[in-house]
Write a protein that holds these residues in place. Structure first.
Motif, PDB file in Angstrom:
ATOM      1  N   GLU A 187    -110.329 -74.829  67.885  1.00  0.00           N
ATOM      2  CA  GLU A 187    -109.982 -76.034  68.641  1.00  0.00           C
ATOM      3  C   GLU A 187    -109.975 -75.757  70.144  1.00  0.00           C
ATOM      4  O   GLU A 187    -110.345 -76.616  70.942  1.00  0.00           O
ATOM      5  CB  GLU A 187    -108.622 -76.557  68.185  1.00  0.00           C
ATOM      6  CG  GLU A 187    -108.643 -77.137  66.776  1.00  0.00           C
ATOM      7  CD  GLU A 187    -107.346 -77.828  66.406  1.00  0.00           C
ATOM      8  OE1 GLU A 187    -106.433 -77.864  67.264  1.00  0.00           O
ATOM      9  OE2 GLU A 187    -107.244 -78.324  65.272  1.00  0.00           O
ATOM     10  N   PHE A 190    -102.385 -81.178  67.340  1.00  0.00           N
ATOM     11  CA  PHE A 190    -103.659 -80.473  67.438  1.00  0.00           C
ATOM     12  C   PHE A 190    -104.112 -80.474  68.890  1.00  0.00           C
ATOM     13  O   PHE A 190    -103.615 -81.260  69.706  1.00  0.00           O
ATOM     14  CB  PHE A 190    -104.720 -81.129  66.548  1.00  0.00           C
ATOM     15  CG  PHE A 190    -105.061 -82.553  66.948  1.00  0.00           C
ATOM     16  CD1 PHE A 190    -106.193 -82.818  67.699  1.00  0.00           C
ATOM     17  CD2 PHE A 190    -104.239 -83.616  66.577  1.00  0.00           C
ATOM     18  CE1 PHE A 190    -106.512 -84.127  68.077  1.00  0.00           C
ATOM     19  CE2 PHE A 190    -104.547 -84.920  66.942  1.00  0.00           C
ATOM     20  CZ  PHE A 190    -105.680 -85.180  67.688  1.00  0.00           C
ATOM     21  N   ALA A 224    -101.504 -75.796  68.408  1.00  0.00           N
ATOM     22  CA  ALA A 224    -102.439 -76.018  67.308  1.00  0.00           C
ATOM     23  C   ALA A 224    -102.035 -75.100  66.160  1.00  0.00           C
ATOM     24  O   ALA A 224    -101.176 -74.244  66.308  1.00  0.00           O
ATOM     25  CB  ALA A 224    -103.875 -75.714  67.737  1.00  0.00           C
ATOM     26  N   SER A 225    -102.660 -75.298  65.039  1.00  0.00           N
ATOM     27  CA  SER A 225    -102.437 -74.407  63.912  1.00  0.00           C
ATOM     28  C   SER A 225    -102.957 -73.014  64.249  1.00  0.00           C
ATOM     29  O   SER A 225    -104.008 -72.861  64.895  1.00  0.00           O
ATOM     30  CB  SER A 225    -103.161 -74.957  62.680  1.00  0.00           C
ATOM     31  OG  SER A 225    -103.256 -73.980  61.683  1.00  0.00           O
ATOM     32  N   ALA A 269    -112.534 -82.949  67.969  1.00  0.00           N
ATOM     33  CA  ALA A 269    -111.350 -83.125  67.130  1.00  0.00           C
ATOM     34  C   ALA A 269    -111.131 -84.590  66.790  1.00  0.00           C
ATOM     35  O   ALA A 269    -110.780 -84.938  65.653  1.00  0.00           O
ATOM     36  CB  ALA A 269    -110.125 -82.560  67.856  1.00  0.00           C
TER      37      ALA A 269
END
Length: 425
Positions: free
Chosen positions: A396, A344, A388-389, A350
């Motif tokens: 993020e 991430f 990251a996703s 976060a």
């Protein structure tokens, strides 16, 4: 030849630089588990660092700037322990780890001062910068200890004179007393420094190869650096009382796998461990022991505060952790811990989200008060530009940019300059 340099009563010596009237008096520096980190009021005189950490040297420190009563006294109670003391204080039985209340009972004339870690770190950094010009390979072992490799730089026969001159120059330039030990190996050099201390020697103790065995063998096992209470009990169960006994028990130490083998060779002086100028960090953490707290909302508030400080540390190093660990300790000794590992974009937000989620998962003794909180990040890599996703990347990335902006403000004006509202409720 390897030398080990150990500043004498470093924190107390630094306080004498600040106040020369303390010279010759019994002086101690006390500490607490940072009673101010969870305060709702903002603080300016606070900073974080990863340099020179070690026993009683926190990564996050508050520069007291206050007197004994403001720092150590709560109501009618004197809180805190001794973290270092001058030789005058030690002669009255004052020891590291002793409660301040007991220390004052033993030595009524003891001057107990709050810690000023910012000042101590500055003095240590100045000394390190100068030592780097005098010693070709220098390793900072802690805030008040250094190793130096003189091989190919100073002939062995000249090391005693070199160490003596170095010691005198450090005192002249920095006003700090220091003891220096030397030996063919790293940990024997550290052992030799103990014999150089003012209570035992004249400041310098150099062991040449033919002198090592006669010096080392008669010493009790707990004199050796790295042999703690657990190892001492274990060794004494086998009637091993001296370092000479330990060196004769190679077969036993080898049965204890890597820790035993490592200890055997360190004591034997044939470990060949080099002086290392820098170390890679495997993890960074922050923890606090607290008075028992039952209220889980208050625990979550404190976790958010710890996340803010830990994130600030990580930002300084420009690292991307993939593993987050949370540990709890309860009032009767029960413990609960867990970690997660995922990819991430790191930011304070976060970190906070993941720590609070971990807390909801591992808080299994909800009827008990919590007395210790610990958060750490590890499994580092250099922060990449994008990772990251796909579903959360934009969110993020926005949090990461905001985190960098707030970090620059905090770096200039203090960590408490920007806080979340929940921290002040």
């Amino acid at each position: 030849m390897i030398i080990h340099l150990d500043l004498d009563c470093f924190f107390a010596s630094c306080e004498r630089l600040r106040d020369p009237s303390l010279e010759g008096k019994p002086v101690a520096v006390g500490g607490r588990g940072d009673p101010f980190i969870f305060a709702r009021a903002s603080r300016r005189n606070i900073d974080v660092t990863l340099e020179n950490s070690g026993a009683f040297v926190p990564t996050l420190f508050y520069d007291a700037g206050s007197g004994f009563r403001d720092y150590f006294v709560e109501g009618e109670k004197i809180r805190g322990i001794i973290i270092t003391s001058s030789y005058e204080a030690r002669s009255s039985g004052i020891k590291t780890g002793m409660t301040i209340r007991e220390a004052l009972q033993r030595c009524p004339g003891l001057v107990v001062l709050p810690p000023n870690h910012l000042f101590y770190h500055e003095r240590s950094a100045e000394l390190k910068a100068w030592l780097a010009t005098q010693i070709p390979v220098l390793e900072q072992y802690s805030v008040d200890e250094f190793f130096g490799d003189l091989g190919g730089w100073v002939p062995d026969r000249e090391v005693p004179a070199f160490a003596k001159k170095l010691r005198e120059e450090i005192h002249r330039r920095f006003g700090l007393p220091i003891s220096i030990g030397g030996a063919p190996s790293k940990w024997i050099a550290k052992l030799a420094t103990g014999a150089a201390k003012p209570t035992k020697g004249d400041g310098v103790r150099i062991l040449f190869p033919g002198e090592v065995d006669n010096f080392v063998n008669p010493l009790p096992i707990d004199a050796f650096p790295g042999i703690g209470r657990g190892f001492t009990r274990r060794l004494k169960a086998y009637k091993i009382e001296t370092l000479g006994d330990l060196k004769a028990a190679r077969h036993l130490l080898y049965r204890w796998k890597k820790p035993g083998r490592q200890l055997y060779h360190r004591v034997n002086g044939d470990d060949n461990e080099p002086v290392v100028a820098g170390h890679d960090r495997r993890s960074i953490g922050i923890s606090r022991t607290i008075d028992p707290v039952f209220d889980r909302r208050e625990v979550r508030r404190r976790l958010i505060i710890l996340c803010r400080h830990l994130a600030h540390l990580i930002e300084k190093l420009h690292l991307q952790p993939k593993t987050i660990f949370l540990g709890l300790k309860y009032q009767f000794g029960q413990k609960s811990k867990r970690h997660i590992t995922e990819t991430f974009l790191f930011s304070e937000l976060a970190l906070r989200k993941r720590v609070l989620a971990l807390f909801d998962t591992i808080d299994i003794y909800r009827s008990l008060a919590i007395v210790r909180l610990g958060i750490s990040c590890g499994n580092f890599e250099t922060r990449p530009a994008t990772r990251a996703s796909l579903l959360t990347y934009e969110q993020e990335r926005k949090a990461e940019r905001l985190w960098h902006q707030t970090a620059s403000i905090r770096q200039k004006y203090g960590i408490d300059t920007i806080r979340t509202g929940v921290e002040m409720i």
